[in-house]
Design a protein around this motif. Structure first.
Motif, mmCIF file in Angstrom:
data_model
loop_
_atom_site.group_PDB
_atom_site.id
_atom_site.type_symbol
_atom_site.label_atom_id
_atom_site.label_comp_id
_atom_site.label_asym_id
_atom_site.label_seq_id
_atom_site.Cartn_x
_atom_site.Cartn_y
_atom_site.Cartn_z
ATOM 1 N N MET A 1 0.835 -1.206 0.000
ATOM 2 C CA MET A 1 0.000 0.000 0.000
ATOM 3 C C MET A 1 0.869 1.255 0.000
ATOM 4 O O MET A 1 1.895 1.303 0.633
ATOM 5 C CB MET A 1 -0.905 -0.013 1.228
ATOM 6 N N ASN A 2 0.415 2.229 -0.737
ATOM 7 C CA ASN A 2 1.174 3.474 -0.793
ATOM 8 C C ASN A 2 0.772 4.411 0.343
ATOM 9 O O ASN A 2 -0.395 4.680 0.547
ATOM 10 C CB ASN A 2 0.888 4.183 -2.126
ATOM 11 N N ASN A 3 1.761 4.889 1.070
ATOM 12 C CA ASN A 3 1.446 5.891 2.090
ATOM 13 C C ASN A 3 1.222 7.225 1.406
ATOM 14 O O ASN A 3 2.102 7.747 0.748
ATOM 15 C CB ASN A 3 2.597 6.022 3.092
ATOM 16 N N GLU A 4 0.008 7.765 1.566
ATOM 17 C CA GLU A 4 -0.264 9.020 0.868
ATOM 18 C C GLU A 4 0.472 10.197 1.509
ATOM 19 O O GLU A 4 0.670 11.217 0.903
ATOM 20 C CB GLU A 4 -1.766 9.290 0.756
ATOM 21 N N ILE A 5 0.899 9.978 2.770
ATOM 22 C CA ILE A 5 1.714 11.020 3.390
ATOM 23 C C ILE A 5 3.109 10.450 3.604
ATOM 24 O O ILE A 5 3.288 9.416 4.219
ATOM 25 C CB ILE A 5 1.114 11.457 4.747
ATOM 26 N N LYS A 6 4.090 11.133 3.027
ATOM 27 C CA LYS A 6 5.474 10.662 3.181
ATOM 28 C C LYS A 6 6.028 11.168 4.517
ATOM 29 O O LYS A 6 5.926 12.340 4.842
ATOM 30 C CB LYS A 6 6.330 11.183 2.031
ATOM 31 N N ILE A 7 6.621 10.261 5.282
ATOM 32 C CA ILE A 7 7.198 10.647 6.560
ATOM 33 C C ILE A 7 8.689 10.896 6.372
ATOM 34 O O ILE A 7 9.416 10.030 5.909
ATOM 35 C CB ILE A 7 6.987 9.516 7.595
ATOM 36 N N LYS A 8 9.117 12.107 6.729
ATOM 37 C CA LYS A 8 10.543 12.380 6.610
ATOM 38 C C LYS A 8 11.248 12.209 7.947
ATOM 39 O O LYS A 8 12.437 12.038 8.030
ATOM 40 C CB LYS A 8 10.770 13.802 6.069
ATOM 41 N N GLY A 9 10.457 12.204 9.025
ATOM 42 C CA GLY A 9 11.035 12.321 10.363
ATOM 43 C C GLY A 9 11.500 11.045 11.033
ATOM 44 O O GLY A 9 11.847 11.093 12.186
ATOM 45 N N ILE A 10 11.495 9.901 10.354
ATOM 46 C CA ILE A 10 11.875 8.697 11.095
ATOM 47 C C ILE A 10 13.388 8.591 11.294
ATOM 48 O O ILE A 10 14.169 8.874 10.409
ATOM 49 C CB ILE A 10 11.264 7.418 10.476
ATOM 50 N N LEU A 11 13.742 8.229 12.505
ATOM 51 C CA LEU A 11 15.148 8.237 12.905
ATOM 52 C C LEU A 11 15.831 6.945 12.458
ATOM 53 O O LEU A 11 15.341 5.859 12.684
ATOM 54 C CB LEU A 11 15.232 8.360 14.427
#
Lengths: 258, 345
Positions: free
Chosen positions: B1-11
């Motif tokens: 599944m495609n995440n419609e919101i891209k997360i930039k903050g993962i460590l």
């Protein structure tokens, strides 16, 4: 079907005070149980025992066929997840960071979350309709939004049993409804077994398959909402005169204070 | 599944390593600058020459750099590192972004030991640090056994016990100060405000390995610390062994504080300011916060100590005066600016 959670004759004391006495309960996947009872009847204690944060002095609990006292805290956190009423965050975390904390029981000490953990966390946020605030600070959310993030964190634990301790007590009507609808659809879709402790008798009546009515640490009645939520039972347990009729929308019992 | 919101903050480990590397580069630059600055004139060229081995053996500059400035700078770095590490850890364990690494009274216990040693004229290379460390250990024992035995490891009980033990030792210190001979008074006061001028390589060799070990252990608990900041019960529900984490964290940091205070005296504010700045820049994930704040603490204290020994040159100030002088206004400005958002850091 085998019960996912088995509670056998448990008793719990705080010092000299007997808080819970001889409670037994079987919980099945896909089922929502509501626990009702006045303040001090032992509702939250029962929930904390189910979560394994407290250990009973008498009796036994088993989750997924394994007795609690043989499971580590991490193993327990993979089976059961708790959503508490209100949580105060003193440090600033983004919502996705908070949900990722739900992955803790699945990770080794020094291990970082990987792509799969992120997917699980994002899916959890999506199922609680909280995806849009993934990167916002948990401090910037309203009570209802925060509660959705906390339910998402519990989902990220990938538990079989979800325990909710008065999840709606600080929420307004709209969010109360939302939380109950959400929990009920999650239990249907994922086969999650759910236990809700609540003071909202009407919502419990409307959304739960089974109700447990506690009085002074013992089970007063248990059964379907229709069997348990009667004016006699409610008056006996809450010591308050009430009228119980039928909710014209759901057909379930409805309580009015006299 | 495609995440419609891209997360930039993962460590990721990569992010932590690259930020840590940048911090290390800044640290090296600050060390070189600090080697150049001081009462005696040393040029940048001479320092580079010494590092690359281009300068001859009996050069007086060599003496100044390697015998006087370098050990002092390294001590400042280690002490700053430890104080910041302690600040970050205590703030998480006690769920209070304003907790100080000295809050459990280790500092006053150590100070008591040191003041006792100075009163009896013991040496600064052995007597004072040993006595200070013993004093610190005594406090840890008192706080842990009084505050944490029956009630579990509840934050407010531990804090309260720390405050009480602190007050008690402060009273004893005041007693010694008021009855001590004049010539020792200056030494005591200087020590109480933090003094890095007594640095020797042997001390560094004692502190460094312990500090390295401590920071590795604390870092391995970084995820636990994240969750503990959201509450003891919740942490327990999420599978964190809260009591064990608290015991290990409090014990290790208290030991390190005792060790560091023994060699440097009481240097305030580092453990507060640096973690605070780190949190402002990198939020609250301790896997990032621990390395950033620790190295940041080293940078901050080296800079502060450089100021302390140059600002009224050829005389010098206790470094604690500089850190407090910078720290107090910094906090007042933050307080005014952030108001009720204080705890959100």
């Amino acid at each position: 079907m085998e019960p996912i959670l088995k509670i056998c004759n448990i008793g719990f004391r705080y010092g000299d005070k007997q808080v819970l006495d001889d409670i037994s309960l079987d919980l099945y996947p896909g089922e929502i149980i509501g626990i009702l009872g006045p303040n001090g009847s032992g509702k939250s204690t029962l929930l904390r025992l189910m979560d394994g944060v407290l250990a009973p002095q008498r009796g036994e609990l088993e989750i997924n066929g394994k007795p609690y006292d043989r499971l580590s805290r991490k193993e327990l956190a993979r089976e059961a997840a708790m959503v508490s009423q209100e949580q105060h965050f003193r440090f600033s975390f983004s919502c996705i960071e908070v949900v990722m904390m739900g992955r803790f029981p699945h990770l080794k000490a020094m291990q970082f979350e990987n792509k799969n953990d992120l997917t699980v966390a994002m899916d959890a946020l999506r199922s609680t309709h909280a995806l849009e605030f993934a990167e916002r600070s948990i401090h910037d959310l309203s009570g209802g939004e925060r509660q959705r993030v906390l339910i998402a964190r519990a989902l990220a634990q990938e538990p079989r049993v979800m325990l909710l301790d008065e999840p709606t007590s600080f929420l307004d009507l709209k969010f109360k409804r939302e939380v109950f609808r959400l929990v009920s659809s999650l239990s249907k879709e994922k086969g999650l077994a759910v236990v809700i402790v609540s003071h909202d008798i009407d919502l419990v009546s409307q959304y739960c398959n089974r109700v447990i009515l506690l009085k002074n640490g013992s089970v007063y009645r248990t059964g379907t909402p229709e069997e348990v939520i009667t004016s006699k039972n409610i008056e006996d347990v809450y010591e308050c005169p009430v009228l119980v009729d039928q909710n014209p929308l759901s057909g379930r019992p409805r309580v009015s204070v006299r | 599944m495609n995440n419609e919101i891209k997360i930039k903050g993962i460590l990721t480990p990569g992010k932590v390593i690259s930020v840590t590397a940048i911090m290390c580069i800044v640290l090296v630059i600050v060390i070189v600058l600090s080697l150049v600055l001081g009462t005696a004139d040393v040029t940048f060229k001479q320092v580079i020459g010494l590092i690359t081995g281009a300068v001859t053996q009996d050069d007086p500059v060599r003496l100044i750099i390697f015998k006087i400035r370098l050990p002092r700078i390294i001590l400042a770095g280690l002490v700053g590192f430890a104080l910041s590490l302690g600040g970050v850890t205590f703030q998480a364990l006690l769920r209070n972004p304003l907790a100080d690494p000295f809050i459990l009274g280790v500092s006053s216990g150590s100070a008591f030991g040191a003041v006792l040693a100075i009163t009896f004229g013991l040496s600064f290379s052995l007597g004072v640090p040993v006595m200070a460390f013993m004093g610190g250990l005594l406090t840890i024992y008192l706080v842990m056994s009084l505050g944490a035995r029956k009630m579990g490891m509840e934050s407010s009980t531990i804090l309260l016990t720390g405050v009480i033990v602190n007050a008690f030792f402060t009273a004893i210190i005041m007693f010694f100060i008021s009855t001590s001979a004049n010539d020792r008074l200056h030494t005591m006061l200087f020590w109480l405000y933090g003094d890095l001028s007594q640095s020797q390589y042997t001390q560094l060799l004692i502190i460094a390995p312990f500090l390295l070990l401590a920071s590795i252990i604390i870092f391995s608990y970084a995820k636990h610390l994240n969750i503990i900041t959201t509450g003891d019960e919740i942490a327990s529900q999420l599978g964190v062994n809260v009591d064990r984490t608290k015991k290990i964290g409090l014990l290790i940091i208290s030991l390190i504080m005792g060790l560091v205070v023994a060699f440097s005296g009481l240097i305030g504010f580092v453990g507060l300011i640096v973690p605070h700045l780190a949190r402002m820049a990198f939020r609250s994930d301790h896997r990032m916060l621990i390395p950033v704040a620790s190295i940041g603490g080293a940078i901050f204290l080296i800079a502060a100590d450089t100021l302390a020994r140059t600002i009224i040159s050829p005389s010098e100030l206790p470094v604690g005066v500089i850190t407090a002088f910078l720290g107090a206004p910094f906090f007042l400005i933050l307080l005014r600016k952030r108001g009720s958002q204080w705890s959100r850091s």
